[in-house]
Design a protein around this motif. Sequence first.
Motif, PDB file in Angstrom:
ATOM      1  N   GLU A  53      38.113  32.143  38.525  1.00  0.00           N
ATOM      2  CA  GLU A  53      38.089  30.908  39.308  1.00  0.00           C
ATOM      3  C   GLU A  53      38.214  29.710  38.390  1.00  0.00           C
ATOM      4  O   GLU A  53      37.649  29.693  37.303  1.00  0.00           O
ATOM      5  CB  GLU A  53      36.782  30.818  40.108  1.00  0.00           C
ATOM      6  CG  GLU A  53      36.773  31.762  41.286  1.00  0.00           C
ATOM      7  CD  GLU A  53      35.531  31.601  42.142  1.00  0.00           C
ATOM      8  OE1 GLU A  53      34.645  30.821  41.751  1.00  0.00           O
ATOM      9  OE2 GLU A  53      35.464  32.278  43.173  1.00  0.00           O
ATOM     10  N   GLU A  66      46.529  25.804  36.842  1.00  0.00           N
ATOM     11  CA  GLU A  66      47.917  26.279  36.823  1.00  0.00           C
ATOM     12  C   GLU A  66      48.207  27.137  35.600  1.00  0.00           C
ATOM     13  O   GLU A  66      49.059  28.021  35.638  1.00  0.00           O
ATOM     14  CB  GLU A  66      48.868  25.087  36.843  1.00  0.00           C
ATOM     15  CG  GLU A  66      49.054  24.498  38.222  1.00  0.00           C
ATOM     16  CD  GLU A  66      50.090  23.392  38.218  1.00  0.00           C
ATOM     17  OE1 GLU A  66      50.735  23.191  37.175  1.00  0.00           O
ATOM     18  OE2 GLU A  66      50.231  22.729  39.255  1.00  0.00           O
ATOM     19  N   TYR A  75      46.238  29.298  34.047  1.00  0.00           N
ATOM     20  CA  TYR A  75      45.703  30.656  34.108  1.00  0.00           C
ATOM     21  C   TYR A  75      45.405  31.039  35.555  1.00  0.00           C
ATOM     22  O   TYR A  75      44.254  31.054  35.975  1.00  0.00           O
ATOM     23  CB  TYR A  75      44.430  30.760  33.262  1.00  0.00           C
ATOM     24  CG  TYR A  75      44.617  30.283  31.842  1.00  0.00           C
ATOM     25  CD1 TYR A  75      45.424  30.996  30.968  1.00  0.00           C
ATOM     26  CD2 TYR A  75      44.005  29.119  31.378  1.00  0.00           C
ATOM     27  CE1 TYR A  75      45.620  30.567  29.671  1.00  0.00           C
ATOM     28  CE2 TYR A  75      44.189  28.683  30.079  1.00  0.00           C
ATOM     29  CZ  TYR A  75      44.998  29.410  29.229  1.00  0.00           C
ATOM     30  OH  TYR A  75      45.190  28.984  27.944  1.00  0.00           O
ATOM     31  N   PRO A  76      46.438  31.322  36.337  1.00  0.00           N
ATOM     32  CA  PRO A  76      46.211  31.634  37.750  1.00  0.00           C
ATOM     33  C   PRO A  76      45.542  32.994  37.967  1.00  0.00           C
ATOM     34  O   PRO A  76      44.848  33.186  38.963  1.00  0.00           O
ATOM     35  CB  PRO A  76      47.626  31.621  38.348  1.00  0.00           C
ATOM     36  CG  PRO A  76      48.525  31.894  37.199  1.00  0.00           C
ATOM     37  CD  PRO A  76      47.866  31.313  35.995  1.00  0.00           C
ATOM     38  N   THR A  77      45.764  33.935  37.053  1.00  0.00           N
ATOM     39  CA  THR A  77      45.182  35.266  37.228  1.00  0.00           C
ATOM     40  C   THR A  77      44.390  35.648  35.987  1.00  0.00           C
ATOM     41  O   THR A  77      44.491  34.997  34.942  1.00  0.00           O
ATOM     42  CB  THR A  77      46.279  36.328  37.434  1.00  0.00           C
ATOM     43  OG1 THR A  77      47.100  36.337  36.266  1.00  0.00           O
ATOM     44  CG2 THR A  77      47.126  36.023  38.646  1.00  0.00           C
ATOM     45  N   SER A 111      46.726  36.577  33.086  1.00  0.00           N
ATOM     46  CA  SER A 111      47.374  35.487  32.358  1.00  0.00           C
ATOM     47  C   SER A 111      46.408  34.795  31.403  1.00  0.00           C
ATOM     48  O   SER A 111      46.828  34.092  30.500  1.00  0.00           O
ATOM     49  CB  SER A 111      47.937  34.468  33.346  1.00  0.00           C
ATOM     50  OG  SER A 111      46.872  33.870  34.060  1.00  0.00           O
ATOM     51  N   ASP A 141      52.815  37.566  33.778  1.00  0.00           N
ATOM     52  CA  ASP A 141      52.764  36.270  34.451  1.00  0.00           C
ATOM     53  C   ASP A 141      53.599  35.221  33.723  1.00  0.00           C
ATOM     54  O   ASP A 141      54.125  34.303  34.332  1.00  0.00           O
ATOM     55  CB  ASP A 141      51.315  35.774  34.545  1.00  0.00           C
ATOM     56  CG  ASP A 141      50.551  36.513  35.622  1.00  0.00           C
ATOM     57  OD1 ASP A 141      51.165  36.824  36.650  1.00  0.00           O
ATOM     58  OD2 ASP A 141      49.363  36.777  35.428  1.00  0.00           O
TER      59      ASP A 141
END
Lengths: 213, 221
Positions: A62, A66, A68-70, A73, B85
Amino acid sequence: MRLIADELGGERGGESVFSGIGFTLGVGEPLTVTGPNGSGKSTLLRVVAGFLPVAEGRIALEGGGEDYPTVASACHYLGHSNAMKTALTVVENLAFWRDFLGETDRDLPVSEALEQVGLGGIGHLPFAYLSTGQRRRAAIAKLLVAHRPLWLLDEPTAGLDKASEARFAGLMQAHCAAGGMIVAATHLPLGLEGARELRMGFKERTVIAGGIC
Amino acid sequence: MLALYLRDLSLSIRAGGGALTGIIFFLAVVVAVPFGVGPDLNLLSRIGPAILWIAALLACLLGLDRLFQADREDGSLDLLVLSADRHFLALTVLVKCLAHWTGSVLPLVIAAPLLGLFMNIAPVGIGAAMLTLAVGTPAITFIGAVGAAVAVALPRGGLLISVLVLPLTIPVLIFGVSASYGAVHDPDPFMQPFLILAALTLFLAVIGPVAAALALRHGAD
């Protein structure tokens, strides 16, 4: 940024290895994962990184924004193998990973990363010529050449001598102090001050008439 | 991405890369044929392009099992998948395929004219065979990438990959050989089969990496 695991369960080959794991990791917090062989430490790390599907519960990052969206990543994964090519020199290996993984201005130059792990003079050697401990240190240097907020470390100190362990502990402290997060599966004390510990145990199985339920 | 291409290329050239294995196998197959079928120059020149193509196809399949397996063994594959990603995984696979093609298959294409002389192929035919090989062999690599990705976890996956991949490469072989023939034998067309061959390569350049990336993503353990 927070890493949240909620009632997380993982399985290998259709058989549950662990379940009901929950933790929340905030900025600057290290977490060590301990437990006997086969308790699912490595599986947990691989589930967190996204190599293995989540069997139950959820794992999420959380506030990564932008960049580190996952979880994937945002993380570095240092597994049992060092992800280095034996035919290339240490510098070539690290320069490749720096090019491939790196993008922020917080990435260390290769030579500086090698200095930090104490391999300053041997960057020109093929990776194959290095000893087990030196290989591990080169793999640790890989964590430094590309910045990631979350380090997933699987037995990171395997093969390291005392001095290197201490140096690595310093690197981990510095990473946390700079706002990083660490999840490390280990048997050995890592020398991380203030690290929380997640103990994993064998999942209880009930055996009825020779079958496993 | 360029870094990945250069790394894979230098790995295939350096010791243990196996780039030479393919060339030597190619050479061995083509050189053995005249001894097998006898010194009939007309026959040799007639079957020459087909022999070149079959030998190149088999030589291509030879090194495919190492495409992802080497990366898997040292843990690099995990990191390549992990950075999906940032770098679209199918693109990573495409770059690896191109590096593999440049390192292991392009030498075959370059050696083909020399071996064409052994087969008494006319100069035009040699040129056509080389051109069709250059255009068609990437398709074999792209199909092979799918097989290599599916079999990446198997310790002796090489044979399985060949068995999986060989039937799918037959269209490439057919159009490659018929274009090579078309350049030499007058009533046969060259352009149509050559264009279909080029289309196959372009089509597979998209389908192959996407399928291989899917297989890699779900094959991790």
